[in-house]
Structure formats: C-alpha cells, structure tokens
Design a protein around this motif. Sequence first.
Motif, PDB file in Angstrom:
ATOM      1  N   ARG A  19       0.820  -1.212   0.000  1.00  0.00           N
ATOM      2  CA  ARG A  19       0.000   0.000   0.000  1.00  0.00           C
ATOM      3  C   ARG A  19       0.850   1.255   0.000  1.00  0.00           C
ATOM      4  O   ARG A  19       0.438   2.302  -0.516  1.00  0.00           O
ATOM      5  CB  ARG A  19      -0.939  -0.014   1.197  1.00  0.00           C
ATOM      6  CG  ARG A  19      -1.990  -1.126   1.156  1.00  0.00           C
ATOM      7  CD  ARG A  19      -2.658  -1.318   2.494  1.00  0.00           C
ATOM      8  NE  ARG A  19      -1.690  -1.748   3.508  1.00  0.00           N
ATOM      9  CZ  ARG A  19      -2.019  -2.050   4.757  1.00  0.00           C
ATOM     10  NH1 ARG A  19      -3.266  -1.970   5.153  1.00  0.00           N
ATOM     11  NH2 ARG A  19      -1.083  -2.438   5.619  1.00  0.00           N
ATOM     12  N   MET A  20       2.052   1.167   0.570  1.00  0.00           N
ATOM     13  CA  MET A  20       2.938   2.326   0.598  1.00  0.00           C
ATOM     14  C   MET A  20       3.611   2.568  -0.751  1.00  0.00           C
ATOM     15  O   MET A  20       4.011   3.695  -1.056  1.00  0.00           O
ATOM     16  CB  MET A  20       4.006   2.146   1.675  1.00  0.00           C
ATOM     17  CG  MET A  20       3.471   2.225   3.094  1.00  0.00           C
ATOM     18  SD  MET A  20       4.815   2.143   4.300  1.00  0.00           S
ATOM     19  CE  MET A  20       3.866   2.212   5.842  1.00  0.00           C
ATOM     20  N   LEU A  21       3.754   1.528  -1.561  1.00  0.00           N
ATOM     21  CA  LEU A  21       4.396   1.692  -2.865  1.00  0.00           C
ATOM     22  C   LEU A  21       3.649   2.703  -3.727  1.00  0.00           C
ATOM     23  O   LEU A  21       4.253   3.420  -4.525  1.00  0.00           O
ATOM     24  CB  LEU A  21       4.481   0.346  -3.582  1.00  0.00           C
ATOM     25  CG  LEU A  21       5.417  -0.697  -2.964  1.00  0.00           C
ATOM     26  CD1 LEU A  21       5.341  -1.993  -3.750  1.00  0.00           C
ATOM     27  CD2 LEU A  21       6.853  -0.182  -2.926  1.00  0.00           C
ATOM     28  N   ALA A  22       2.318   2.769  -3.569  1.00  0.00           N
ATOM     29  CA  ALA A  22       1.516   3.696  -4.366  1.00  0.00           C
ATOM     30  C   ALA A  22       1.876   5.151  -4.084  1.00  0.00           C
ATOM     31  O   ALA A  22       1.620   6.030  -4.908  1.00  0.00           O
ATOM     32  CB  ALA A  22       0.037   3.465  -4.101  1.00  0.00           C
ATOM     33  N   ARG A  23       2.482   5.415  -2.951  1.00  0.00           N
ATOM     34  CA  ARG A  23       2.819   6.793  -2.602  1.00  0.00           C
ATOM     35  C   ARG A  23       3.893   7.381  -3.511  1.00  0.00           C
ATOM     36  O   ARG A  23       4.034   8.597  -3.608  1.00  0.00           O
ATOM     37  CB  ARG A  23       3.288   6.861  -1.146  1.00  0.00           C
ATOM     38  CG  ARG A  23       2.219   6.418  -0.152  1.00  0.00           C
ATOM     39  CD  ARG A  23       2.708   6.487   1.274  1.00  0.00           C
ATOM     40  NE  ARG A  23       1.705   5.950   2.190  1.00  0.00           N
ATOM     41  CZ  ARG A  23       1.850   5.901   3.507  1.00  0.00           C
ATOM     42  NH1 ARG A  23       2.968   6.362   4.056  1.00  0.00           N
ATOM     43  NH2 ARG A  23       0.905   5.393   4.268  1.00  0.00           N
ATOM     44  N   TRP A  24       4.648   6.515  -4.170  1.00  0.00           N
ATOM     45  CA  TRP A  24       5.708   7.010  -5.048  1.00  0.00           C
ATOM     46  C   TRP A  24       5.169   7.433  -6.406  1.00  0.00           C
ATOM     47  O   TRP A  24       5.907   8.022  -7.209  1.00  0.00           O
ATOM     48  CB  TRP A  24       6.781   5.936  -5.225  1.00  0.00           C
ATOM     49  CG  TRP A  24       7.379   5.451  -3.948  1.00  0.00           C
ATOM     50  CD1 TRP A  24       7.221   4.218  -3.380  1.00  0.00           C
ATOM     51  CD2 TRP A  24       8.224   6.188  -3.048  1.00  0.00           C
ATOM     52  NE1 TRP A  24       7.903   4.133  -2.191  1.00  0.00           N
ATOM     53  CE2 TRP A  24       8.534   5.335  -1.965  1.00  0.00           C
ATOM     54  CE3 TRP A  24       8.742   7.480  -3.055  1.00  0.00           C
ATOM     55  CZ2 TRP A  24       9.342   5.735  -0.914  1.00  0.00           C
ATOM     56  CZ3 TRP A  24       9.547   7.869  -2.005  1.00  0.00           C
ATOM     57  CH2 TRP A  24       9.843   7.017  -0.947  1.00  0.00           C
ATOM     58  N   ALA A  25       3.911   7.160  -6.700  1.00  0.00           N
ATOM     59  CA  ALA A  25       3.359   7.471  -8.025  1.00  0.00           C
ATOM     60  C   ALA A  25       3.349   8.968  -8.313  1.00  0.00           C
ATOM     61  O   ALA A  25       3.458   9.392  -9.458  1.00  0.00           O
ATOM     62  CB  ALA A  25       1.940   6.908  -8.144  1.00  0.00           C
ATOM     63  N   ASP A  26       3.229   9.801  -7.263  1.00  0.00           N
ATOM     64  CA  ASP A  26       3.124  11.237  -7.468  1.00  0.00           C
ATOM     65  C   ASP A  26       4.459  11.927  -7.683  1.00  0.00           C
ATOM     66  O   ASP A  26       4.516  13.150  -7.791  1.00  0.00           O
ATOM     67  CB  ASP A  26       2.414  11.885  -6.270  1.00  0.00           C
ATOM     68  CG  ASP A  26       0.946  11.507  -6.219  1.00  0.00           C
ATOM     69  OD1 ASP A  26       0.388  11.214  -7.294  1.00  0.00           O
ATOM     70  OD2 ASP A  26       0.362  11.491  -5.127  1.00  0.00           O
ATOM     71  N   THR A  27       5.550  11.151  -7.744  1.00  0.00           N
ATOM     72  CA  THR A  27       6.849  11.786  -7.995  1.00  0.00           C
ATOM     73  C   THR A  27       6.977  12.240  -9.439  1.00  0.00           C
ATOM     74  O   THR A  27       7.814  13.070  -9.759  1.00  0.00           O
ATOM     75  CB  THR A  27       8.001  10.811  -7.694  1.00  0.00           C
ATOM     76  OG1 THR A  27       7.904   9.703  -8.592  1.00  0.00           O
ATOM     77  CG2 THR A  27       7.930  10.325  -6.265  1.00  0.00           C
ATOM     78  N   ASP A  28       6.143  11.657 -10.336  1.00  0.00           N
ATOM     79  CA  ASP A  28       6.172  11.993 -11.763  1.00  0.00           C
ATOM     80  C   ASP A  28       7.534  11.722 -12.378  1.00  0.00           C
ATOM     81  O   ASP A  28       7.969  12.424 -13.276  1.00  0.00           O
ATOM     82  CB  ASP A  28       5.786  13.464 -11.977  1.00  0.00           C
ATOM     83  CG  ASP A  28       4.428  13.783 -11.403  1.00  0.00           C
ATOM     84  OD1 ASP A  28       3.491  13.040 -11.714  1.00  0.00           O
ATOM     85  OD2 ASP A  28       4.322  14.751 -10.636  1.00  0.00           O
ATOM     86  N   ASP A  29       8.236  10.757 -11.866  1.00  0.00           N
ATOM     87  CA  ASP A  29       9.564  10.416 -12.365  1.00  0.00           C
ATOM     88  C   ASP A  29       9.631   8.932 -12.684  1.00  0.00           C
ATOM     89  O   ASP A  29       8.862   8.136 -12.167  1.00  0.00           O
ATOM     90  CB  ASP A  29      10.644  10.723 -11.317  1.00  0.00           C
ATOM     91  CG  ASP A  29      11.027  12.188 -11.285  1.00  0.00           C
ATOM     92  OD1 ASP A  29      11.240  12.757 -12.358  1.00  0.00           O
ATOM     93  OD2 ASP A  29      11.119  12.748 -10.180  1.00  0.00           O
TER      94      ASP A  29
END
Length: 351
Positions: free
Chosen positions: A147-157
């Motif tokens: 569930r925490m992996l999804a938090r990296w989606a907003d890096t736009d990288d």
Amino acid sequence: MSVTINAHQLGRLIDKVRGHIGNEYVEVLHGIRLDVDATHLHAVASDRFTVAAARYRLNADEQGQEPWARTIPAAWLTPLRAWTSAHGGGDTITISTEPGYVVFGTGHTEIRIPVTDDQEFPNWRSLLTRIAANIPTKFTFPAVDSRMLARWADTDDVLRVHVTTDLTALMVFGEDFIGAQTPTRYTGVGSSGKSTFEEAFAQWPTLDDNNEALADMSTAMPVDDKRRYNPADTIPDMVEALLQQTLRSTSDLLGAPSEDPGAMASFALAGVNSWSAYRFLDALHKADPRLAAQTVAELAEELDAGDYSETAWEIAEKAGHDPQKWSDDYEAHLKKLAEKRASSVAAEAVR
C-alpha cells in the motif's frame, strides 16, 4: 474439469492481478488467465512489462486433477466481478469449463463467459523461474507494504530502486527526487521475521525451471499488434523525439532543392513546430510536472488512435472557427501551386 472457491477469494484473485492486464492490441494478454494445476487455482495477468500471478489452494478432494487453463477476456471482467460481489463472501462458486465457455455457478445462478479454448498464453511459470534464477538463493531482502508503494506514483519520475538488506530501508531515486521506505517485518516464512529468497521461492513449488523457456520479459512476451508508429508516452522520450525532429528538419531544409519551394516550406514548418512543441513542453514540465506527464501520455494515446484530425476539426468548430473554409482555402492554394508549376514546365518546354 471444475474447481470451487468462495466468492470473496475469487474477487481477491481478480483484483490482485487486474491492474496488470495488457491492452487490446495484444489479444492473448487482454484478459486474466485462469490456470489450474494439481494444487492451486491461479489468476495471471501481464501487460508485457509486468506479470502477476495470484493463487488459491484447492480443496483436498479437487487436487491432483488434470491441469487446464482459459483466458477470461477483459470485456467480461467487469460483469464477472459484479456478479461475484453480488454473492455473500462465503458463497461457494464452482468454476468449470465447457467447449467455448468458462462457467461460474452457484446453486442458484451462473454466468457463462465465451473463451477461446486453444488460446495461448506466455509460459509464466518458466518466465518467473528464469527471472528468479538471477537472485542468490541465500539473499536476505526487505519486505515492503504494498500500500505504501503507491505513494511514489506522485513523484512523476521514472524511479530507480536500490534494495539494501533485510530490515533496512529501500532507497528510491528520481531525476529530481530521492526518498526511502522503511520495510515492514515479515511474519510469514520463518519465525524470526526474516526471510531469505530461497525460503520465499520455496513456497511456489509448482513453478518449473524449464531451461528452454525464454530468458526475459522483452523476448518472452507476444508482439504488440498495434500500428507500427509508436508515439513517445513519457517526457524524456518526447523531449528526445522533438529535439531530434527539430535537427532533422533543419538538415532536410538545408539540403532541399531551391527549385522546390513546397519541400523547403514543409521542412521549415516541421522544424518550427517541433521546436515550438519542445519549448511548450519544457515550460509545462517546469510549471506542473504531473500535468506534463499526463498530457504526454494522453497525447500518445490520441496519436496512436489516429483520429486526432477529426478531433481537431470538432475543436475548431466549437471554438467558432470554420475548418471547412480552411480546407477549401488550402485546396485552392494547392491548385494554384500546381497550375503555376505546370505553367512553368510549359514555358521551359517552349524555350
């Protein structure tokens, strides 16, 4: 050939792999593969870049049956998931095959899904085994909360990930981004809370080690059947394509024959448009990286669909312009150029 599973578990199988389904241009991957072996019912999906398999252990009296597999087409997954959810989580669902169909049924209702009985699917067992062969069996690795992996989606990288050691943070790197994620203690295999890769992989004994299997995802997956023009769908790829087109158009312009003003104008226009698009993209990326990435991805889909000309016509009309007049004026312009060229050729012939 049939197996049973309760409605809750069937829904979980579908949900775990549904995000990995391939697009409609790769028919064999455009759905979820139900794969039954001697001990488990598997749901498998792949989009050529990822592959995911979830499993459910069969009841003891169902184990040992002849293996079978069918692909549920993507178009049927929404009604199948809705039908599954309409039942109580503990309701027993029987999954069986008939020529041309997979049948999901309870004591009161059923849903029959048409399938292609002999449709092929990548050998996901061998594929995963060959990938796993590159990992040292004694390697200790961290467990992360999915569930925490999804938090990296907003890096736009495009992120690079460095896996450190067990119970040590995962490092994440982007072009203008760096981060880390604390692992979570794994309480499954091993009472100590630690797990080696060997221990984890041993929980999948039905995977095989077929040495004839293709070695990596890039060669093991089927070819995309969509049109051969592949528009850039990420910012780095788009930047490269625009700059390349700008330089290529400039080179073509310098090499164009002076007696062909039409070609020179086309090369010049292509260069101007490519450079203009790059400057706008660069400005948008600096102002709003997430919107820039979303726009590039959407643009790639529009170019791939090939109907952007019709869309541009509709947008022009809604904006109060007259695209029909534009078209008529351009046709008249081309006609004049053709007449002028014909007149010039005729004059040369007289001389």
